[in-house]
Design an enzyme around this catalytic site. Structure first.
Site, PDB file in Angstrom:
ATOM      1  N   GLU A   1       0.870  -1.158   0.000  1.00 36.25           N
ATOM      2  CA  GLU A   1       0.000   0.000   0.000  1.00 36.25           C
ATOM      3  C   GLU A   1       0.918   1.223   0.000  1.00 36.25           C
ATOM      4  O   GLU A   1       1.818   1.310   0.834  1.00 36.25           O
ATOM      5  CB  GLU A   1      -0.869  -0.016   1.264  1.00 36.25           C
ATOM      6  CG  GLU A   1      -1.882   1.091   1.263  1.00 36.25           C
ATOM      7  CD  GLU A   1      -2.780   1.054   2.492  1.00 36.25           C
ATOM      8  OE1 GLU A   1      -2.738   0.092   3.271  1.00 36.25           O
ATOM      9  OE2 GLU A   1      -3.520   2.033   2.655  1.00 36.25           O
TER      10      GLU A   1
ATOM     11  N   ARG B   1       4.844 -12.811   9.806  1.00 38.17           N
ATOM     12  CA  ARG B   1       5.555 -11.592   9.462  1.00 38.17           C
ATOM     13  C   ARG B   1       6.860 -11.523  10.221  1.00 38.17           C
ATOM     14  O   ARG B   1       7.030 -12.186  11.244  1.00 38.17           O
ATOM     15  CB  ARG B   1       4.700 -10.349   9.711  1.00 38.17           C
ATOM     16  CG  ARG B   1       4.145 -10.201  11.098  1.00 38.17           C
ATOM     17  CD  ARG B   1       3.028  -9.171  11.135  1.00 38.17           C
ATOM     18  NE  ARG B   1       3.489  -7.814  10.879  1.00 38.17           N
ATOM     19  CZ  ARG B   1       3.011  -7.040   9.903  1.00 38.17           C
ATOM     20  NH1 ARG B   1       2.094  -7.474   9.086  1.00 38.17           N
ATOM     21  NH2 ARG B   1       3.457  -5.824   9.758  1.00 38.17           N
TER      22      ARG B   1
ATOM     23  N   LYS C   1       4.088   0.911   9.502  1.00 37.00           N
ATOM     24  CA  LYS C   1       4.290   2.147   8.741  1.00 37.00           C
ATOM     25  C   LYS C   1       3.670   3.337   9.461  1.00 37.00           C
ATOM     26  O   LYS C   1       4.200   4.438   9.403  1.00 37.00           O
ATOM     27  CB  LYS C   1       3.676   1.998   7.346  1.00 37.00           C
ATOM     28  CG  LYS C   1       4.578   1.221   6.410  1.00 37.00           C
ATOM     29  CD  LYS C   1       4.009   1.185   5.013  1.00 37.00           C
ATOM     30  CE  LYS C   1       2.906   0.167   4.912  1.00 37.00           C
ATOM     31  NZ  LYS C   1       2.442  -0.052   3.541  1.00 37.00           N
TER      32      LYS C   1
HETATM   33  P1  ATP Z   1       2.596  -2.120   7.996  1.00 28.36           P
HETATM   34  O1  ATP Z   1       2.006  -2.900   9.124  1.00 28.36           O
HETATM   35  O2  ATP Z   1       4.047  -1.849   8.140  1.00 28.36           O
HETATM   36  O3  ATP Z   1       1.838  -0.894   7.649  1.00 28.36           O
HETATM   37  P2  ATP Z   1       1.305  -3.468   5.869  1.00 28.36           P
HETATM   38  O4  ATP Z   1       1.081  -4.933   5.913  1.00 28.36           O
HETATM   39  O5  ATP Z   1       0.126  -2.597   6.094  1.00 28.36           O
HETATM   40  O6  ATP Z   1       2.531  -3.110   6.774  1.00 28.36           O
HETATM   41  P3  ATP Z   1       1.543  -3.376   3.056  1.00 28.36           P
HETATM   42  O7  ATP Z   1       2.021  -2.255   2.225  1.00 28.36           O
HETATM   43  O8  ATP Z   1       0.115  -3.735   2.981  1.00 28.36           O
HETATM   44  O9  ATP Z   1       1.946  -3.020   4.527  1.00 28.36           O
HETATM   45  O10 ATP Z   1       2.444  -4.655   2.844  1.00 28.36           O
HETATM   46  C1  ATP Z   1       2.781  -5.171   1.588  1.00 28.36           C
HETATM   47  C2  ATP Z   1       3.135  -6.621   1.744  1.00 28.36           C
HETATM   48  O11 ATP Z   1       4.227  -6.766   2.642  1.00 28.36           O
HETATM   49  C3  ATP Z   1       1.981  -7.399   2.325  1.00 28.36           C
HETATM   50  O12 ATP Z   1       1.840  -8.601   1.598  1.00 28.36           O
HETATM   51  C4  ATP Z   1       2.393  -7.667   3.742  1.00 28.36           C
HETATM   52  O13 ATP Z   1       1.862  -8.879   4.206  1.00 28.36           O
HETATM   53  C5  ATP Z   1       3.915  -7.692   3.642  1.00 28.36           C
HETATM   54  N1  ATP Z   1       4.510  -7.301   4.919  1.00 28.36           N
HETATM   55  C6  ATP Z   1       4.304  -6.169   5.614  1.00 28.36           C
HETATM   56  N2  ATP Z   1       4.974  -6.176   6.772  1.00 28.36           N
HETATM   57  C7  ATP Z   1       5.635  -7.355   6.818  1.00 28.36           C
HETATM   58  C8  ATP Z   1       6.502  -7.977   7.776  1.00 28.36           C
HETATM   59  N3  ATP Z   1       6.836  -7.378   8.911  1.00 28.36           N
HETATM   60  N4  ATP Z   1       7.001  -9.195   7.479  1.00 28.36           N
HETATM   61  C9  ATP Z   1       6.682  -9.804   6.330  1.00 28.36           C
HETATM   62  N5  ATP Z   1       5.882  -9.287   5.390  1.00 28.36           N
HETATM   63  C10 ATP Z   1       5.347  -8.079   5.625  1.00 28.36           C
HETATM   64 MG    MG Z   2      -1.598  -3.463   4.562  1.00 21.68          MG
END
Ligand code: ATP
Ligand code: MG
Length: 555
Positions: A37, A266, A276
């Protein structure tokens, strides 16, 4: 010879599933996607997902899409869209074809929502937020049906069109999937699939005032892109029911080999925030200098700190991919960059807290040049020529007036070897009003030149140095962990876990060959640590070096 080797990727449960799907003929090829995102910079957690998705595509000779999951226009920004592409490329990966956006499918998604409405599987609901929450029930109690649940399809269709045409205010109504208000999975209790938002979108401008929700968008985007294995983190495990429900109920997606979602745990890293939203807070509140502050766990921050793409890929390989929740030690990430730089980084000398040494019996009017290997084990990296003369700098920590035998550096009345140069002996010193040593007077033995000369001298200590008249002034930014607590995410506020000493700035000198040090080249400053020039602030004449990692694990 290198420790860092990205050629051999170990297997994991996802690769086992892919192997089975290829063997059974369910799929002939593998197509993954990385779906960030664009609401922040990528962090080391995303690197795990990137390495998994792109790594699988590489190894199985398949494809991996980069798709921006852009259904929240208010939180998103084109700056993030750009930085994410840059970071993925920097990590060494290239997506298949053009960059994709979920917003590319807004027209299609609208059509699929209409299909659900026509099938009696979606309805426009006018409960307000509080009522919706109340009707939803709890984990222990089933929810209740919304009074709008049985509105006839034709009426819902008209209402949904009115939503699209701006006929309702934000929060006035939503489109919900009609599933099961008594489901043990909260996400199945008639989830919202569209809401009204009068927001400008970075890709679609002002075309839309309704935006689809993640759960509705993601599965359809995957299916439209023919993604075979949709890999995401464990918090979406329950949502897999909804993912499948949406596709099950749309005519276009009935193929037996359609996309399936698989979840993995994760990455959580000690002393590191991985959300984020929280990282954005640090930036907005000025607690760090930006998303690319070298203390940030972002890809941009790690890059600026001096991490190499290979070291991050190696880390992602070492942590593996499982369904177990865990907290990875920072030492594991540091070991990866340390091994890479130990194997590959050129050596140089820097004096971080300089004191002057005057070599009184060096009476030649000109400087002398001594040779030093650029890398101790890689002859092809060549030699560098270092000026040596009557005045040099050594580190304040490398001299004491008196010391016991454990202290193998320079002591009054005793000898030490200058790395790549001569043995010197300290005779006396000057101190300032506070009693700090400012200058040490020494003699040198001209017969002792070389890195490991067989001059038979039993000199225990070796210290580093820089010739004074050619030394280049440099700023050193010495970093420690940003947080003093191993699990900063658990704290009520970041303020209580912020390490007040995470950045220390000191001014010293580096050897002259570093005049044009590039930010893309990390160095081992001998006996001090691994450093790289700061990509924003360092330039010839104003050198600034970031501490990437200590020479050894220090905790
Ligand atoms: P955040 O919690 O940091 O905002 P998010 O999951 O909302 O992370 P996205 O931009 O939606 O952020 O993530 C893109 C991809 O990266 C998704 O498939 C998510 O599952 C993966 N991802 C995000 N954080 C992690 C993590 N700590 N370990 C492994 N994969 C991750
Ligand atoms: Mg997300």
């Amino acid at each position: 010879m290198s420790h860092v080797d990205n050629e051999v990727r170990p297997s994991n449960f996802i690769r086992n599933i892919i192997d089975e799907d290829l063997a059974s003929g369910k799929h002939n090829s593998v197509h993954t996607r990385f779906p960030p995102e664009p609401n922040g910079y990528l962090h080391i957690g995303h690197a795990k997902s990137i390495c998994l998705n792109f790594g699988i595509a590489q190894d199985y000779k398949g494809q991996c899409n980069l798709r921006f999951d852009d259904t929240n226009p208010e939180k998103e920004d084109i700056d993030y869209v750009n930085s994410i592409q840059e970071d993925v490329k920097w990590l060494g990966f290239q997506w298949d074809g053009d960059v994709r956006y979920s917003s590319n499918y807004f027209d299609a998604l609208y059509g699929y929502a209409v299909e659900l409405i026509n099938k009696g599987l979606a309805y426009v609901c006018f409960l307000n937020a509080e009522e919706t929450r109340e009707y939803r029930g709890t984990l222990k109690e089933p929810g209740r049906n919304s009074p709008y649940r049985d509105t006839p399809a034709a009426e819902n269709l008209a209402l949904f069109e009115k939503m699209r045409d701006g006929g309702f205010k934000e929060g006035e109504c939503v489109l919900r999937a009609k599933i099961d208000m008594a489901s043990p999975f909260m996400c199945m209790r008639d989830p919202v699939i569209y809401r009204v938002k009068f927001a400008h979108h970075h890709q679609t401008g002002d075309k839309w005032c309704i935006y689809p929700m993640y759960d509705f968008t993601h599965c359809i985007s995957d299916a439209l892109e023919n993604i075979t294995h949709s890999l995401c983190t464990l918090e979406f495990q329950d949502n897999r029911r909804l993912y499948d429900w949406v596709l099950d109920n749309l005519n276009d997606f009935q193929a037996p080999n359609r996309t399936r979602q698989y979840e993995f745990s994760r990455l959580n890293l000690e002393y590191t925030l991985m959300s984020k939203r929280k990282l954005n807070d640090l930036v907005v509140r000025g607690l760090v200098s930006g998303w690319d502050d070298p203390r940030m766990p972002t890809i941009a921050g790690l890059r600026r700190r001096g991490y190499t793409p290979a070291s991050i890929r190696e880390f992602c390989q070492r942590i593996g991919v499982t369904k177990q929740d865990n907290l990875v030690e920072v030492g594991m990430l540091e070991a990866c960059i340390r091994e890479d730089l130990n194997d590959n980084a050129p050596r140089a000398m820097a004096v971080i807290r300089p004191i002057k040494v005057i070599i009184e019996n060096f009476t030649k009017p000109e400087l002398e040049y001594v040779k030093a290997p650029v890398h101790p084990n890689i002859e092809e990296m060549g030699v560098r020529e270092l000026a040596f003369g009557r005045e040099i700098y050594i580190d304040a920590a490398d001299f004491r007036e008196e010391a016991n035998k454990q202290y193998k550096r320079l002591v009054l009345g005793a000898e030490v070897r200058l790395r790549n140069a001569y043995v010197i002996r300290a005779e006396r010193c000057d101190k300032d009003a506070d009693g700090n040593v400012t200058t040490v007077y020494c003699t040198y033995d001209p017969e002792t030149l070389g890195q490991n000369p067989s001059d038979g001298r039993k000199v225990k200590g070796v210290i580093h140095w820089v010739e004074a008249t050619t030394a280049l002034p440099a700023e050193f930014r010495l970093y420690d962990r940003l947080f003093s607590d191993a699990n900063p995410a658990a704290a009520d506020t970041v303020d209580e876990v912020l390490n007040p000493n995470s950045l220390q700035i000191v001014h010293g000198v580096v050897e002259a060959p570093l005049a044009n040090a590039s930010a893309d080249q990390a160095y081992q400053f001998e006996r001090e640590g691994y450093f790289c020039a700061d990509r924003k602030d360092s330039r010839p004449g104003n050198l600034v070096f970031n501490l990437t990692v200590q020479l050894r694990e220090s905790f």
